[in-house]
Design a protein around this motif. Structure first.
Motif, short mmCIF file in Angstrom:
data_model
loop_
_atom_site.label_atom_id
_atom_site.label_comp_id
_atom_site.label_asym_id
_atom_site.label_seq_id
_atom_site.Cartn_x
_atom_site.Cartn_y
_atom_site.Cartn_z
N SER A 71 0.85 -1.19 0.00
CA SER A 71 0.00 0.00 0.00
C SER A 71 0.89 1.24 0.00
O SER A 71 2.06 1.18 0.37
CB SER A 71 -0.91 0.02 1.23
N GLU A 72 0.31 2.35 -0.42
CA GLU A 72 1.08 3.60 -0.50
C GLU A 72 1.51 4.08 0.89
O GLU A 72 2.56 4.69 1.05
CB GLU A 72 0.25 4.67 -1.19
N LYS A 73 0.70 3.80 1.90
CA LYS A 73 0.99 4.30 3.25
C LYS A 73 1.96 3.43 4.03
O LYS A 73 2.85 3.93 4.71
CB LYS A 73 -0.32 4.46 4.03
N GLY A 74 1.76 2.11 3.94
CA GLY A 74 2.53 1.25 4.83
C GLY A 74 3.50 0.29 4.19
O GLY A 74 4.03 -0.59 4.86
N GLY A 75 3.76 0.42 2.89
CA GLY A 75 4.66 -0.52 2.24
C GLY A 75 4.04 -1.91 2.20
O GLY A 75 2.84 -2.06 2.07
N GLU A 76 4.85 -2.95 2.33
CA GLU A 76 4.35 -4.33 2.31
C GLU A 76 3.79 -4.72 3.67
O GLU A 76 4.39 -4.42 4.70
CB GLU A 76 5.44 -5.30 1.89
N GLN A 77 2.64 -5.39 3.64
CA GLN A 77 2.02 -5.90 4.86
C GLN A 77 1.55 -7.32 4.62
O GLN A 77 1.06 -7.65 3.54
CB GLN A 77 0.83 -5.02 5.28
N THR A 78 1.69 -8.16 5.65
CA THR A 78 1.27 -9.56 5.57
C THR A 78 0.07 -9.79 6.47
O THR A 78 0.08 -9.39 7.64
CB THR A 78 2.42 -10.50 5.97
N PHE A 79 -0.95 -10.45 5.93
CA PHE A 79 -2.17 -10.74 6.68
C PHE A 79 -2.43 -12.24 6.70
O PHE A 79 -2.14 -12.94 5.72
CB PHE A 79 -3.37 -10.03 6.06
N ASN A 80 -2.97 -12.71 7.82
CA ASN A 80 -3.39 -14.10 7.94
C ASN A 80 -4.82 -14.23 7.48
O ASN A 80 -5.70 -13.50 7.92
CB ASN A 80 -3.25 -14.57 9.39
N VAL A 81 -5.06 -15.18 6.59
CA VAL A 81 -6.40 -15.43 6.04
C VAL A 81 -6.89 -16.78 6.55
O VAL A 81 -6.29 -17.82 6.26
CB VAL A 81 -6.38 -15.41 4.49
N VAL A 113 -8.19 -4.60 2.27
CA VAL A 113 -8.15 -5.55 3.39
C VAL A 113 -8.69 -4.88 4.64
O VAL A 113 -8.26 -3.79 5.03
CB VAL A 113 -6.70 -6.03 3.66
N VAL A 114 -9.67 -5.53 5.25
CA VAL A 114 -10.20 -5.09 6.54
C VAL A 114 -9.74 -6.12 7.57
O VAL A 114 -9.92 -7.33 7.37
CB VAL A 114 -11.74 -5.01 6.53
N GLY A 115 -9.14 -5.64 8.65
CA GLY A 115 -8.63 -6.62 9.60
C GLY A 115 -8.40 -6.05 10.98
O GLY A 115 -8.61 -4.87 11.25
N ASN A 116 -7.95 -6.95 11.85
CA ASN A 116 -7.60 -6.59 13.21
C ASN A 116 -6.14 -6.99 13.41
O ASN A 116 -5.83 -8.16 13.61
CB ASN A 116 -8.51 -7.34 14.20
N GLY A 117 -5.26 -6.00 13.28
CA GLY A 117 -3.84 -6.32 13.32
C GLY A 117 -3.45 -7.04 12.04
O GLY A 117 -3.71 -6.56 10.94
N THR A 118 -2.86 -8.22 12.19
CA THR A 118 -2.46 -9.01 11.02
C THR A 118 -3.54 -10.01 10.60
O THR A 118 -3.35 -10.73 9.61
CB THR A 118 -1.16 -9.77 11.31
N ALA A 119 -4.64 -10.08 11.34
CA ALA A 119 -5.73 -11.01 11.01
C ALA A 119 -6.71 -10.32 10.07
O ALA A 119 -7.33 -9.31 10.43
CB ALA A 119 -6.43 -11.47 12.28
N ALA A 120 -6.86 -10.86 8.88
CA ALA A 120 -7.78 -10.29 7.90
C ALA A 120 -9.19 -10.79 8.17
O ALA A 120 -9.42 -12.00 8.26
CB ALA A 120 -7.35 -10.67 6.49
#
Length: 239
Positions: A52-62, A93-100
């Motif tokens: 994303s433009e704001k946070g760079g790369e982010q990893t989420f658990n699905v 992505v809508v999530g809570n921390g790293t949990a999507a």
């Protein structure tokens, strides 16, 4: 003056059209959502990496509890195995921390148009360019996103019209014919769109055939329906 005014108007229209296309190419705008593009989807590990433009790369658990919604507002049944999860796909992505909790897919602008062989290899995918081939493009058109969950916005029984606000925030109108099945909770209703359970704000899932054109079933969540008071349930006959 007239030519100059006409030229200015045409320029404004062109700019507006360009901005409209830019908005459509991005992921859906959802309150609290992180807009970005897919870097990698790993179905085996249940992880999704986006940039994303704001946070760079982010990893989420699905997980199995994560809702995955396609660009038309339907449930993505193939989940991370879906061929639309490729590098560069717009997503929110809508999530809570790293949990999507929700993944909302944007419109896939990198699918090659049917017949455009220059963007595809013999296998149907050109990994170097990020373009997918004709088979993948057809897969987008014939996806199985045929379950559309959301909230009822309005009902017009006389016109057989049901308007639903989908999970991606967009309103969609469905023509519900007499042959469509209506399920209220676990019970089948014969009242059609005249059933009082079909009220504004009620949770509903509209099931369509392939392509999302013909409505096969309307499922209304039974939660919130009127229940008998516990006192009446426990009362003895005649009490």
């Amino acid at each position: 003056m007239l030519k100059r005014a006409t030229g200015t108007l045409l320029c404004a229209i062109a700019v507006a059209a360009f901005e409209s296309c830019a908005v459509q190419a991005a992921g859906p705008e959802v309150k609290g959502g992180i807009e970005g593009k897919v870097v990698k989807a790993d179905a085996a590990k249940g992880t999704l990496i986006i940039t994303s433009e704001k946070g760079g790369e982010q990893t989420f658990n699905v997980t199995a509890a994560t809702q995955i919604i396609g660009p038309r507002g339907g449930i993505v049944h193939r989940r991370l195995h879906d061929p639309r999860f490729h590098e560069g796909l717009p997503i929110t992505v809508v999530g809570n921390g790293t949990a999507a909790t929700q993944l909302l897919l944007g419109v896939d602008r990198k699918s090659a148009k049917p017949g455009d062989k220059s963007a595809a290899t013999k296998s149907g995918t050109d990994r170097s360019s990020g373009f997918r081939g004709e088979d993948a493009a057809k897969s987008d058109e014939a996806d199985d996103d045929n379950d559309f969950p959301g909230k009822i916005k309005s009902v017009d029984a006389d016109k057989n019209l049901l308007v639903v606000t989908l999970l991606n925030g967009k309103d969609r109108s469905f023509m519900v014919g007499s042959e469509a099945k209506l399920t209220i909770g676990r019970k089948v209703s014969l009242k059609g769109l005249s059933d009082p359970a079909l009220k504004s704000g009620a949770s509903v899932t509209v099931v369509t055939d392939e392509g999302g054109k013909k409505v096969k079933e309307v499922k209304v969540d039974a939660v919130g329906r009127m229940r008998r008071p516990l006192g009446r349930l426990n009362a003895r006959p005649g009490a």
